[in-house]
Scaffold this motif. Structure first.
Motif, mmCIF file in Angstrom:
data_model
loop_
_atom_site.group_PDB
_atom_site.id
_atom_site.type_symbol
_atom_site.label_atom_id
_atom_site.label_comp_id
_atom_site.label_asym_id
_atom_site.label_seq_id
_atom_site.Cartn_x
_atom_site.Cartn_y
_atom_site.Cartn_z
ATOM 1 N N GLY A 190 14.706 10.984 -8.513
ATOM 2 C CA GLY A 190 15.084 11.883 -7.429
ATOM 3 C C GLY A 190 13.943 11.969 -6.435
ATOM 4 O O GLY A 190 12.847 11.448 -6.701
ATOM 5 N N ARG A 191 14.206 12.591 -5.329
ATOM 6 C CA ARG A 191 13.158 12.779 -4.325
ATOM 7 C C ARG A 191 13.409 14.038 -3.536
ATOM 8 O O ARG A 191 14.563 14.454 -3.378
ATOM 9 N N ARG A 192 12.322 14.569 -3.019
ATOM 10 C CA ARG A 192 12.497 15.670 -2.073
ATOM 11 C C ARG A 192 13.081 15.111 -0.780
ATOM 12 O O ARG A 192 12.996 13.916 -0.507
ATOM 13 N N GLY A 193 13.685 15.969 -0.018
ATOM 14 C CA GLY A 193 14.135 15.594 1.311
ATOM 15 C C GLY A 193 13.197 16.200 2.320
ATOM 16 O O GLY A 193 12.139 16.736 1.975
ATOM 17 N N GLY A 194 13.576 16.126 3.579
ATOM 18 C CA GLY A 194 12.731 16.723 4.606
ATOM 19 C C GLY A 194 13.573 17.205 5.761
ATOM 20 O O GLY A 194 14.457 16.491 6.227
ATOM 21 N N GLN A 219 5.544 22.899 3.049
ATOM 22 C CA GLN A 219 5.796 23.027 4.481
ATOM 23 C C GLN A 219 4.528 22.701 5.255
ATOM 24 O O GLN A 219 3.434 22.998 4.795
ATOM 25 N N LEU A 220 4.716 22.079 6.407
ATOM 26 C CA LEU A 220 3.545 21.662 7.177
ATOM 27 C C LEU A 220 3.840 21.724 8.670
ATOM 28 O O LEU A 220 4.919 21.320 9.108
ATOM 29 N N VAL A 221 2.867 22.224 9.433
ATOM 30 C CA VAL A 221 2.978 22.132 10.889
ATOM 31 C C VAL A 221 2.473 20.745 11.273
ATOM 32 O O VAL A 221 1.347 20.379 10.971
ATOM 33 N N ARG A 275 9.751 20.952 6.572
ATOM 34 C CA ARG A 275 9.892 21.561 5.252
ATOM 35 C C ARG A 275 10.371 20.470 4.303
ATOM 36 O O ARG A 275 11.400 19.845 4.546
ATOM 37 N N ALA A 276 9.599 20.203 3.266
ATOM 38 C CA ALA A 276 10.063 19.281 2.223
ATOM 39 C C ALA A 276 10.983 20.070 1.309
ATOM 40 O O ALA A 276 10.603 21.112 0.779
ATOM 41 N N THR A 277 12.219 19.570 1.157
ATOM 42 C CA THR A 277 13.253 20.328 0.449
ATOM 43 C C THR A 277 13.508 19.743 -0.937
ATOM 44 O O THR A 277 13.172 18.582 -1.198
ATOM 45 N N ASP A 301 18.650 23.698 5.168
ATOM 46 C CA ASP A 301 18.463 24.306 6.490
ATOM 47 C C ASP A 301 17.823 25.683 6.297
ATOM 48 O O ASP A 301 18.438 26.600 5.762
ATOM 49 N N ILE A 302 16.563 25.805 6.702
ATOM 50 C CA ILE A 302 15.851 27.070 6.497
ATOM 51 C C ILE A 302 15.625 27.803 7.816
ATOM 52 O O ILE A 302 14.737 28.653 7.933
ATOM 53 N N THR A 303 16.471 27.488 8.808
ATOM 54 C CA THR A 303 16.329 28.134 10.121
ATOM 55 C C THR A 303 16.318 29.661 9.978
ATOM 56 O O THR A 303 15.507 30.346 10.609
ATOM 57 N N LYS A 304 17.207 30.166 9.133
ATOM 58 C CA LYS A 304 17.296 31.632 8.972
ATOM 59 C C LYS A 304 15.978 32.209 8.433
ATOM 60 O O LYS A 304 15.528 33.254 8.900
#
Ligand code: ZN
Length: 405
Positions: free
Chosen positions: A188-192, A249-251, A273-275, A282-285
């Motif tokens: 598996g892998r994280r997403g972004g 998470q990274l800027v 954001r690595a998910t 979606d972490i907009t909220k």
């Protein structure tokens, strides 16, 4: 065929692989430079190699990159089993002592750009593919080898193959990328997910900053607040570090301000954001809540980026699936170790396969851990003793997977 008889037949075929041939092919591939977008020459070499072995490979053009190569053994079967590797590398980084294209072997290590990532894996896949075809074994599935381009930039090659239908009949795919080596299966892998945060302040003459609202000062407060956000952790999935898989998470970029003596009224942040599987992509909220809590005087707009390559979902192939179990069994057979099942921290071609096709996919292959894991670094090198073993594992795993319809 009974399982024991079948396994004996599979082992007999796989044992015919000559490690020297795998090593020589890895060296040959390293000697043909193939930095992403410049894979044309190595692609042509792989075409020629496959044709020389009696196959009918096809070249699939990829816009902006060298062409992918697809080659199939068997035809007309309902399903195929896929072997996949990328032929591009990153650029030559500073600090090489060996010739990055020399493919020299010293004290059991093969040095060269792509030795780990992933020309050794690619060579092992190719020899496994050839061995399967030459064995004449009766299979219930076609076997499809794919060498792709553009992986190091944006997965353009594999996306081209997906769009052109090369995954339609695939029941399982093995990517020969071995971060961590043969003791590990990446299942598996994280997403972004990427976001743009626009901070809109109010301009004023620089001598009277109190009359304006500095977008840069407010963006700085946002960055600090982003650092304090709580990252989610997976319950069951393990990262390749051995820790539980978690978000991060990274800027990535900050831009704003001007040369004139004015209060900057605009500043833009790009963040990633690595998910992880099972949690929101979606972490907009969440981001809006954090910004609202700051009570800034700037207006802030937050947008998730949805363009190609901007959003990749996390994925994982179940640990009890046919694909994972078969690979695990043969890794155990050839290395005497039970491989660890881990999830990769960064995105790769297998995210595209999982997300866009739903085909079960795993990654494993020759690779290194710890100090020797010089991925994307100078003096990249791989222990050659793994190459023949990796090829035998690919060969056995595919023969078993392709023996069932
Ligand atoms: Zn790679």
């Amino acid at each position: 065929m009974k399982a024991a008889g079948r396994d004996a037949a599979i082992t007999r075929i796989s044992e015919s692989i000559d490690a020297k041939e795998v090593i020589a092919l890895a060296q040959e591939l390293i000697r043909v430079p193939s930095v992403y977008r410049k894979e044309h020459q190595v692609s042509a070499r792989i075409m020629k190699k496959l044709a020389g072995w009696g196959f009918d490979p096809i070249s699939v053009p990829v816009e902006g990159f060298g062409p992918c190569v697809v080659c199939q053994h068997g035809k007309g079967k309902k399903h195929s089993v896929g072997l996949n590797g990328h032929m591009d590398t990153v650029e030559v980084k500073e600090g090489w002592k060996h010739d990055p294209f020399g493919a020299k072997i010293e004290k059991g290590m093969l040095y060269g750009l792509g030795a780990l990532d992933m020309k050794s894996g690619l060579a092992a896949l190719m020899i496994a593919f050839k061995t399967i075809a030459e064995s004449g074994a009766k299979l219930d599935c076609n076997v499809r080898f794919q060498a792709v381009t553009g992986e190091e930039e944006n997965s353009a090659g594999i996306r081209t193959l997906i769009v052109n239908g090369f995954f339609k009949d695939v029941k399982a795919t093995i990517v020969g990328e071995g971060i961590g080596g043969l003791g590990v299966i990446t299942h598996g892998r994280r997403g972004g997910s990427y976001y743009e945060i626009d901070v809109i302040g109010k301009s004023a003459h620089g001598s009277t900053p109190h009359l304006g609202v500095s977008a840069i000062a407010d963006a700085a407060k946002i960055i600090t607040a982003l650092d304090g956000m709580k990252m989610r952790t997976s319950n069951g999935l393990v990262a390749d570090s051995g820790k539980r898989l978690a978000e991060s998470q990274l800027v990535l970029r900050i831009s704003g301000g001007d040369v004139s003596y004015s209060v900057p009224d605009r500043c833009t942040l790009r963040i990633m954001r690595a998910t992880i599987p099972g949690h929101p992509i979606d972490i907009t909220k969440d981001l809006r809540r954090v910004v609202r809590g700051l009570g800034l005087r700037s207006r802030v707009e937050i947008k998730m980026q949805m363009g190609p390559g901007d959003l990749l979902k996390p994925y994982f192939s179940p640990t009890d699936s046919e694909l994972v179990n078969t690979a695990r069994k043969w890794i155990k057979h050839y290395t005497a170790n039970n491989p660890r099942l881990v999830c990769g921290l960064s995105e790769a071609d297998d995210n595209q396969v999982a997300e866009l096709t739903g085909v079960p996919v795993i990654c494993f292959g020759p690779g290194e851990r710890g100090k020797l894991a010089r991925y994307h670094q100078p003096e990249e090198a791989v222990k050659v003793s793994q190459l023949g073993i990796a090829s035998k594992i690919y060969c056995s795993t595919v023969l078993e997977l392709a023996s069932a319809p």
